[in-house]
Motif scaffolding. Structure first.
Motif, PDB file in Angstrom:
ATOM      1  N   ALA A  78       0.830  -1.205   0.000  1.00 54.68           N
ATOM      2  CA  ALA A  78       0.000   0.000   0.000  1.00 54.68           C
ATOM      3  C   ALA A  78       0.863   1.252   0.000  1.00 54.68           C
ATOM      4  CB  ALA A  78      -0.934  -0.008   1.204  1.00 54.68           C
ATOM      5  N   ASN A  79       1.939   1.245   0.770  1.00 56.96           N
ATOM      6  CA  ASN A  79       2.849   2.386   0.790  1.00 56.96           C
ATOM      7  C   ASN A  79       3.523   2.577  -0.565  1.00 56.96           C
ATOM      8  OD1 ASN A  79       2.899   1.676   3.961  1.00 56.96           O
ATOM      9  ND2 ASN A  79       3.538   3.794   3.636  1.00 56.96           N
ATOM     10  N   PHE A  80       3.906   1.479  -1.177  1.00 50.76           N
ATOM     11  CA  PHE A  80       4.561   1.580  -2.487  1.00 50.76           C
ATOM     12  C   PHE A  80       3.609   2.159  -3.528  1.00 50.76           C
ATOM     13  CE2 PHE A  80       6.179  -0.312  -6.495  1.00 50.76           C
ATOM     14  CZ  PHE A  80       7.449   0.241  -6.472  1.00 50.76           C
ATOM     15  N   ALA A  81       2.330   1.788  -3.467  1.00 46.87           N
ATOM     16  CA  ALA A  81       1.337   2.340  -4.390  1.00 46.87           C
ATOM     17  C   ALA A  81       1.148   3.834  -4.157  1.00 46.87           C
ATOM     18  CB  ALA A  81       0.008   1.606  -4.227  1.00 46.87           C
ATOM     19  N   ALA A  82       1.090   4.241  -2.880  1.00 46.42           N
ATOM     20  CA  ALA A  82       0.928   5.657  -2.566  1.00 46.42           C
ATOM     21  C   ALA A  82       2.124   6.476  -3.036  1.00 46.42           C
ATOM     22  CB  ALA A  82       0.724   5.842  -1.059  1.00 46.42           C
ATOM     23  N   VAL A  83       3.320   5.915  -2.903  1.00 47.01           N
ATOM     24  CA  VAL A  83       4.531   6.614  -3.327  1.00 47.01           C
ATOM     25  C   VAL A  83       4.563   6.769  -4.848  1.00 47.01           C
ATOM     26  CG1 VAL A  83       7.031   6.335  -3.553  1.00 47.01           C
ATOM     27  CG2 VAL A  83       5.951   6.093  -1.318  1.00 47.01           C
ATOM     28  N   ASN A  84       4.098   5.765  -5.577  1.00 44.41           N
ATOM     29  CA  ASN A  84       4.037   5.874  -7.031  1.00 44.41           C
ATOM     30  C   ASN A  84       3.103   6.999  -7.462  1.00 44.41           C
ATOM     31  OD1 ASN A  84       5.250   3.500  -8.990  1.00 44.41           O
ATOM     32  ND2 ASN A  84       5.090   2.852  -6.858  1.00 44.41           N
ATOM     33  N   LEU A  85       1.976   7.141  -6.783  1.00 48.76           N
ATOM     34  CA  LEU A  85       1.060   8.243  -7.080  1.00 48.76           C
ATOM     35  C   LEU A  85       1.704   9.586  -6.757  1.00 48.76           C
ATOM     36  CD1 LEU A  85      -2.318   6.765  -5.782  1.00 48.76           C
ATOM     37  CD2 LEU A  85      -1.694   7.230  -8.159  1.00 48.76           C
ATOM     38  N   PHE A  86       2.429   9.634  -5.646  1.00 51.41           N
ATOM     39  CA  PHE A  86       3.103  10.871  -5.250  1.00 51.41           C
ATOM     40  C   PHE A  86       4.167  11.256  -6.276  1.00 51.41           C
ATOM     41  CE2 PHE A  86       6.586  13.030  -2.977  1.00 51.41           C
ATOM     42  CZ  PHE A  86       5.900  14.118  -2.469  1.00 51.41           C
ATOM     43  N   ALA A  87       4.910  10.259  -6.780  1.00 53.73           N
ATOM     44  CA  ALA A  87       5.981  10.539  -7.728  1.00 53.73           C
ATOM     45  C   ALA A  87       5.443  10.962  -9.095  1.00 53.73           C
ATOM     46  CB  ALA A  87       6.877   9.303  -7.874  1.00 53.73           C
ATOM     47  N   ALA A  88       4.267  10.438  -9.462  1.00 52.76           N
ATOM     48  CA  ALA A  88       3.745  10.675 -10.810  1.00 52.76           C
ATOM     49  C   ALA A  88       2.751  11.825 -10.889  1.00 52.76           C
ATOM     50  CB  ALA A  88       3.073   9.399 -11.336  1.00 52.76           C
ATOM     51  N   ALA A  89       2.189  12.232  -9.759  1.00 58.54           N
ATOM     52  CA  ALA A  89       1.097  13.212  -9.787  1.00 58.54           C
ATOM     53  C   ALA A  89       1.521  14.555 -10.352  1.00 58.54           C
ATOM     54  CB  ALA A  89       0.522  13.391  -8.380  1.00 58.54           C
ATOM     55  N   GLY A  90       2.745  14.968 -10.102  1.00 60.97           N
ATOM     56  CA  GLY A  90       3.167  16.297 -10.509  1.00 60.97           C
ATOM     57  C   GLY A  90       3.270  16.498 -12.008  1.00 60.97           C
ATOM     58  N   PHE A  91       3.711  15.460 -12.737  1.00 62.83           N
ATOM     59  CA  PHE A  91       3.919  15.643 -14.174  1.00 62.83           C
ATOM     60  C   PHE A  91       3.493  14.435 -15.002  1.00 62.83           C
ATOM     61  CE2 PHE A  91       6.661  15.316 -17.970  1.00 62.83           C
ATOM     62  CZ  PHE A  91       6.218  16.447 -18.642  1.00 62.83           C
ATOM     63  N   LEU A  92       3.918  13.232 -14.598  1.00 58.10           N
ATOM     64  CA  LEU A  92       3.705  12.061 -15.453  1.00 58.10           C
ATOM     65  C   LEU A  92       2.227  11.807 -15.727  1.00 58.10           C
ATOM     66  CD1 LEU A  92       4.885   9.703 -17.005  1.00 58.10           C
ATOM     67  CD2 LEU A  92       4.815   8.349 -14.901  1.00 58.10           C
ATOM     68  N   LEU A  93       1.370  11.948 -14.730  1.00 63.48           N
ATOM     69  CA  LEU A  93      -0.051  11.681 -14.936  1.00 63.48           C
ATOM     70  C   LEU A  93      -0.722  12.747 -15.796  1.00 63.48           C
ATOM     71  CD1 LEU A  93      -1.165  10.344 -11.431  1.00 63.48           C
ATOM     72  CD2 LEU A  93      -0.620   9.057 -13.495  1.00 63.48           C
ATOM     73  N   VAL A  94      -0.070  13.885 -15.948  1.00 62.17           N
ATOM     74  CA  VAL A  94      -0.618  14.925 -16.829  1.00 62.17           C
ATOM     75  C   VAL A  94      -0.564  14.471 -18.286  1.00 62.17           C
ATOM     76  CG1 VAL A  94      -0.253  17.275 -17.681  1.00 62.17           C
ATOM     77  CG2 VAL A  94      -0.042  16.784 -15.241  1.00 62.17           C
ATOM     78  N   ILE A  95       0.469  13.721 -18.643  1.00 62.83           N
ATOM     79  CA  ILE A  95       0.697  13.364 -20.042  1.00 62.83           C
ATOM     80  C   ILE A  95      -0.396  12.464 -20.607  1.00 62.83           C
ATOM     81  CG2 ILE A  95       2.307  12.232 -21.630  1.00 62.83           C
ATOM     82  CD1 ILE A  95       4.579  13.211 -19.870  1.00 62.83           C
ATOM     83  N   PRO A  96      -0.761  11.341 -19.950  1.00 65.84           N
ATOM     84  CA  PRO A  96      -1.832  10.531 -20.546  1.00 65.84           C
ATOM     85  C   PRO A  96      -3.164  11.262 -20.635  1.00 65.84           C
ATOM     86  CG  PRO A  96      -1.270   9.730 -18.349  1.00 65.84           C
ATOM     87  CD  PRO A  96      -0.221  10.707 -18.744  1.00 65.84           C
ATOM     88  N   VAL A  97      -3.480  12.101 -19.650  1.00 67.34           N
ATOM     89  CA  VAL A  97      -4.731  12.856 -19.696  1.00 67.34           C
ATOM     90  C   VAL A  97      -4.726  13.814 -20.882  1.00 67.34           C
ATOM     91  CG1 VAL A  97      -6.174  14.517 -18.471  1.00 67.34           C
ATOM     92  CG2 VAL A  97      -5.102  12.643 -17.216  1.00 67.34           C
ATOM     93  N   ALA A  98      -3.624  14.548 -21.056  1.00 65.55           N
ATOM     94  CA  ALA A  98      -3.516  15.466 -22.193  1.00 65.55           C
ATOM     95  C   ALA A  98      -3.516  14.711 -23.513  1.00 65.55           C
ATOM     96  CB  ALA A  98      -2.245  16.307 -22.057  1.00 65.55           C
ATOM     97  N   LEU A  99      -2.883  13.541 -23.536  1.00 70.65           N
ATOM     98  CA  LEU A  99      -2.805  12.764 -24.765  1.00 70.65           C
ATOM     99  C   LEU A  99      -4.170  12.217 -25.174  1.00 70.65           C
ATOM    100  CD1 LEU A  99      -0.988  11.457 -26.935  1.00 70.65           C
ATOM    101  CD2 LEU A  99      -0.732   9.504 -25.392  1.00 70.65           C
ATOM    102  N   PHE A 100      -4.870  11.592 -24.246  1.00 70.74           N
ATOM    103  CA  PHE A 100      -6.133  10.955 -24.585  1.00 70.74           C
ATOM    104  C   PHE A 100      -7.235  11.970 -24.899  1.00 70.74           C
ATOM    105  CE2 PHE A 100      -4.511   7.346 -21.758  1.00 70.74           C
ATOM    106  CZ  PHE A 100      -3.991   6.665 -22.846  1.00 70.74           C
ATOM    107  N   CYS A 101      -7.175  13.145 -24.278  1.00 73.46           N
ATOM    108  CA  CYS A 101      -8.210  14.156 -24.521  1.00 73.46           C
ATOM    109  C   CYS A 101      -7.810  15.164 -25.594  1.00 73.46           C
ATOM    110  CB  CYS A 101      -8.534  14.901 -23.221  1.00 73.46           C
ATOM    111  SG  CYS A 101      -9.318  13.864 -21.963  1.00 73.46           S
ATOM    112  N   GLY A 102      -6.517  15.352 -25.820  1.00 74.47           N
ATOM    113  CA  GLY A 102      -6.069  16.333 -26.791  1.00 74.47           C
ATOM    114  C   GLY A 102      -5.858  15.767 -28.179  1.00 74.47           C
TER     115      GLY A 102
END
Length: 288
Positions: A78-102
């Motif tokens: 559970a901690n490892f999953a939370a850390v992955n979200l923390f590491a990706a939330a700032g930039f990496l997760l922006v890319i798929p959202v922009a890609l799929f909608c743009g």
């Protein structure tokens, strides 16, 4: 002399505007595209890369003097999953959202197939609704894929256990699962601004890269402006100011106030941008 009313346009027997370009058909089309598979592979690979990095580098919190979520990465799955979200939330997760909608509308224009879809005939509003629904669905799938893969990889490496909090204490596994669901839901809501920006730009340009890149660029600009402390309380009107409000969900006592404010800001911006996309596309002269 009174003018005769124009006869209603002829409609083919069995034609229903609401049945054109169904969600399932558009979803299958987008799932088969290479960019969808590549983005899925990137999100699948990130937890594995972090897992290898922790194995090679040792204690994830050994190189800093501050206590944060990263320090507890190896405590449990559970901690490892939370850390992955923390590491990706700032930039990496922006890319798929922009890609799929743009990429969704602009790509059709770049292939010169948009006008043929409208000539099918698919009503413009119906086309946008179908494309937007699929784009948001794929964006949500991307946000869910990352923590699910991280939870599986983390559990295999560090075992199943409670969510250890960086400030001390722990959340039972059932509570931790609920909190992670809240985190994913909030991340999706906070990314609605990026999705709306990308979708609006997608209706304004025939270049998919311009729509995707423009949405990512403007999202980054928002994050940079949030770091300008001279703006004072004006920063509260920036969606980026609330992007980490979900951290209140990984505390001993769940706090909703910041997430509620962040949700209201994101939804307001998103509704305005989605409305602009539909309004502009309804009047656009489609020649591609």
């Amino acid at each position: 002399m009174s003018q005769l009313a124009e006869p209603p346009p002829e409609v083919a027997d069995g034609y229903r505007a609401g049945r054109t370009l169904p969600f399932r058909v558009e979803l299958v089309r987008q799932l088969k595209r290479r960019r969808t598979m590549v983005m899925g592979g990137v999100l699948f690979a990130l937890p594995v890369i972090l897992l290898i990095a922790f194995q090679v580098g040792g204690d994830p919190g050994g190189g800093n003097n501050r206590v944060n979520l990263m320090d507890t990465a190896t405590a449990s799955g559970a901690n490892f999953a939370a850390v992955n979200l923390f590491a990706a939330a700032g930039f990496l997760l922006v890319i798929p959202v922009a890609l799929f909608c743009g990429d969704t509308v602009a790509s059709e224009a770049s292939w010169s197939s948009l006008r043929y879809l409208l000539a099918a005939p698919v009503p413009r509003a119906r086309l946008l609704w179908s494309k937007l629904a699929v784009g948001l669905t794929l964006s949500l799938a991307a946000l869910v894929l990352l923590p699910v893969v991280a939870l599986i990889a983390g559990t295999a490496a560090y075992g199943w256990g409670p969510l250890q909090l960086p400030t001390g204490g722990a959340l039972p596994t059932g509570t931790a699962a609920q909190r992670l669901l809240i985190v994913v839901a909030y991340l999706m809501v906070s990314q609605l601004v990026t999705a709306a920006l990308a979708f609006w730009l997608s209706t304004r340009t025939d270049a998919p890269l311009g729509a995707v890149g423009g949405a990512v660029f403007l999202t980054i600009i928002g994050s940079v402006l949030d770091e300008v402390t001279a703006l004072g309380d004006w920063r509260h009107f920036l969606p980026a100011h609330w992007q980490y409000a979900w951290l209140d969900a990984v505390r001993p006592r769940l706090e909703w106030s910041d997430m509620i404010q962040g949700t209201s800001i994101s939804v307001t911006y998103a509704l305005v941008l989605f409305a602009l996309a539909f309004r502009g596309f309804a009047r656009k002269d489609v020649v591609s």
